[in-house]
Design a protein around this motif. Structure first.
Motif, PDB file in Angstrom:
ATOM      1  N   PRO A 204       0.805  -1.232   0.000  1.00 51.79           N
ATOM      2  CA  PRO A 204       0.000   0.000   0.000  1.00 51.79           C
ATOM      3  C   PRO A 204       0.834   1.277   0.000  1.00 51.79           C
ATOM      4  N   LYS A 205       1.870   1.344   0.828  1.00 50.27           N
ATOM      5  CA  LYS A 205       2.680   2.561   0.891  1.00 50.27           C
ATOM      6  C   LYS A 205       3.322   2.866  -0.458  1.00 50.27           C
ATOM      7  N   ASP A 211       1.144   6.951  -6.852  1.00 43.65           N
ATOM      8  CA  ASP A 211       0.017   7.794  -7.261  1.00 43.65           C
ATOM      9  C   ASP A 211      -0.875   8.048  -6.049  1.00 43.65           C
ATOM     10  N   PRO A 212      -0.701   9.195  -5.361  1.00 47.06           N
ATOM     11  CA  PRO A 212      -1.497   9.494  -4.168  1.00 47.06           C
ATOM     12  C   PRO A 212      -2.999   9.539  -4.414  1.00 47.06           C
ATOM     13  N   VAL A 213      -3.413   9.747  -5.661  1.00 45.79           N
ATOM     14  CA  VAL A 213      -4.852   9.785  -5.964  1.00 45.79           C
ATOM     15  C   VAL A 213      -5.498   8.429  -5.666  1.00 45.79           C
ATOM     16  N   ARG A 214      -4.712   7.368  -5.579  1.00 46.41           N
ATOM     17  CA  ARG A 214      -5.268   6.057  -5.218  1.00 46.41           C
ATOM     18  C   ARG A 214      -5.928   6.093  -3.838  1.00 46.41           C
ATOM     19  N   MET A 240       0.111   9.425   4.791  1.00 41.18           N
ATOM     20  CA  MET A 240       0.558   9.747   3.444  1.00 41.18           C
ATOM     21  C   MET A 240      -0.346  10.750   2.746  1.00 41.18           C
ATOM     22  N   ALA A 241      -1.373  11.222   3.451  1.00 41.52           N
ATOM     23  CA  ALA A 241      -2.339  12.152   2.841  1.00 41.52           C
ATOM     24  C   ALA A 241      -1.664  13.401   2.291  1.00 41.52           C
ATOM     25  N   HIS A 242      -0.575  13.834   2.929  1.00 41.35           N
ATOM     26  CA  HIS A 242       0.112  15.060   2.513  1.00 41.35           C
ATOM     27  C   HIS A 242       0.635  14.983   1.081  1.00 41.35           C
ATOM     28  N   LEU A 243       0.788  13.780   0.540  1.00 36.70           N
ATOM     29  CA  LEU A 243       1.282  13.643  -0.835  1.00 36.70           C
ATOM     30  C   LEU A 243       0.312  14.234  -1.852  1.00 36.70           C
TER      31      LEU A 243
END
Length: 479
Positions: A204-205, A211-214, A240-243
């Motif tokens: 997942p990471k 692709d943070p949109v995932r 990881m939301a900050h990405l």
């Protein structure tokens, strides 16, 4: 929901609970599943057969298969093939090449577009760029990542197995083969549909970093399908939301419309806030909600929830909604706050509203781009909230003819329904719209324009004639 899935597994239920020894792909023959060509877009089937006839492999993939299995009517039929985009384009005269990040072909049949992509190789095992590098090549010049590990371009082609591994979630790695009408499951998607869970393919990471949109897509599917996000898939999202700060605002604008404008807005809104993602889409609105700020005439959270409920109900009943209306709802509490601040500085009411709208929109476009064709009607809807109370004289008739009247009126009703006290203004306008001319004039006469919040016209003093400074002419001396 899932009745189609029960039909699909009527003869093969054991294969959907894979063990460690389970080998992929799981191939479900036609007699053991419920998906038929009658359930598909005829144009998508044409594309499949044309590619097969030209000597290429071609499959339906992803959402159209997933949605059929859980009894949702598929909207998009995507095709994947081993033909390159240039080869697909050469086969279909009614096609065009699009995209740089992902090279695709759109085959157009009137209003319907069938999207055709080429099997892509999985670049997940490649190293992330070293700090200070602007981008790094992966396998060849057709794939590159940013310094944050986000894939900027991914046009490295592979086979169907590699293509399945690079897809986002397991239930999107389902393929339909038109040659023998079988369904191919490469990553356990059928089992996850059975268990009503959303599970990402791979680590997942690593997948979110690519692709943070995932992360937003996981939330969207949870809101749309009512599925749970599998624990390991959910675990890294908050950290990881900050990405999302590194995703182009134009792309996030489109994602917001999919997230909150697809008929499941209330549940999706709650999930976005739960996982800490909403603040990267609407930072001003999120800060306002977190602060607990409210006024006697607006409760920001109640207003947004009422607006999302209104949007959900319209979509679920088959009615259309405008993207600018959704954005106007989400940003209105911030406009109200800024409006209050500018008035406190001595600015008149209307200029203060315009200045507040400018500030809020300027702040927002840094997160999600808003095209001018949407920002202009948003301003008009907000402006109508000051104009709708002013109904005296001919103004009510003029407002009724305004191109943004209906949207402004609907917006006003949402304000009232969320607790804003407007002295039954919505009911007055409802009656005015549906009354005949005499009834409309009676409604206007009933308004005490002098006492209703000073909305009536001010009585003007008679103009005094200016005295002339020119010397008086003595007409008695004329002959």
């Amino acid at each position: 929901m899932l009745t189609g899935f029960k039909s699909l597994v009527r003869k093969a239920s054991s294969v959907f609970t894979p063990t460690k020894a389970q080998t992929y792909p799981i191939i479900i023959p036609r007699k053991q599943h419920s998906l038929s060509r009658q359930d598909m877009s005829p144009n998508a089937v044409k594309v499949l057969y044309r590619l097969n006839k030209a000597g290429y492999d071609a499959y339906l993939v992803g959402g159209c298969i997933r949605d059929h299995l859980i009894d949702i009517e598929p909207k998009d039929f995507d095709v994947v093939t081993n033909a390159t985009p240039e080869e697909v384009h050469a086969i279909f005269s009614n096609s065009r090449l699009i995209g740089r990040r992902f090279r695709l072909v759109h085959v157009t049949f009137g209003r319907e577009i069938i999207e055709v992509s080429t099997f892509r190789a999985n670049t997940a095992q490649e190293e992330t760029p070293s700090p200070g590098a602007t981008q790094t090549s992966l396998k060849d010049k057709d794939s590159a990542r940013s310094t944050h590990g986000i894939i900027l371009r991914d046009n490295v082609y592979g086979n169907i197995e590699e293509d399945a591994e690079r897809r986002d979630f397991t239930f999107n790695a389902l393929y339909y083969n038109v040659q023998d009408f079988s369904i191919h499951d490469y990553c356990g998607g059928l089992a996850d549909i059975k268990n009503k869970q959303i599970r990402i393919i791979g680590d997942p990471k690593q997948r979110y970093q690519e692709d943070p949109v995932r992360m937003l897509r996981a939330i969207r599917f949870a809101g749309k399908l009512g599925f749970q996000i599998e624990a390991s898939t959910a675990a890294p999202i908050k950290e990881m939301a900050h990405l999302l700060d590194h995703i182009p605002p134009a792309r996030l604008f489109e994602e917001v419309l999919k997230l909150l404008g697809s008929g499941n807005g209330i549940r999706t809104f709650a999930l976005l806030r739960e996982y800490g993602l909403f603040r990267y889409l609407f930072p001003d609105t999120d800060a306002l909600l977190q602060s607990g700020w409210k006024r006697d005439d607006i409760d920001p959270e109640a207003f947004i929830l009422r607006g999302l409920k209104n949007t959900d109900e319209r979509i679920q009943s088959g009615k259309s909604t405008a993207p600018y209306f959704l954005y106007a709802i989400l940003m209105w509490p911030s406009v109200v706050l800024r409006h209050e601040e500018f008035q406190a500085q001595g600015m008149p009411v209307t200029p203060a509203l315009h200045q507040a709208a400018n500030m809020v929109l300027d702040n927002q476009v840094a997160s999600t781009a808003i095209p001018r064709r949407f920002s202009t009607p948003m301003r008009e809807i907000w402006d109508m909230q000051l104009r709708l109370p002013k109904r005296y004289g001919k103004r009510a008739f003029q407002l009724l003819e305004h191109p943004r009247f209906r949207a402004g009126f609907d917006f006003l009703l949402i304000r009232e329904q969320s607790g804003t006290e407007l002295n039954d203004l919505g009911a007055w306008w409802e009656a005015f719209q549906h009354g005949n001319e005499n009834q409309q004039r009676d409604l206007i006469k009933q308004i005490d324009s002098r006492s209703n919040n000073n909305e009536g016209p001010k009585k003007r003093r008679p103009r005094r004639r200016r005295k002339s400074n020119a010397p008086q002419r003595d007409i008695s001396s004329d002959s």
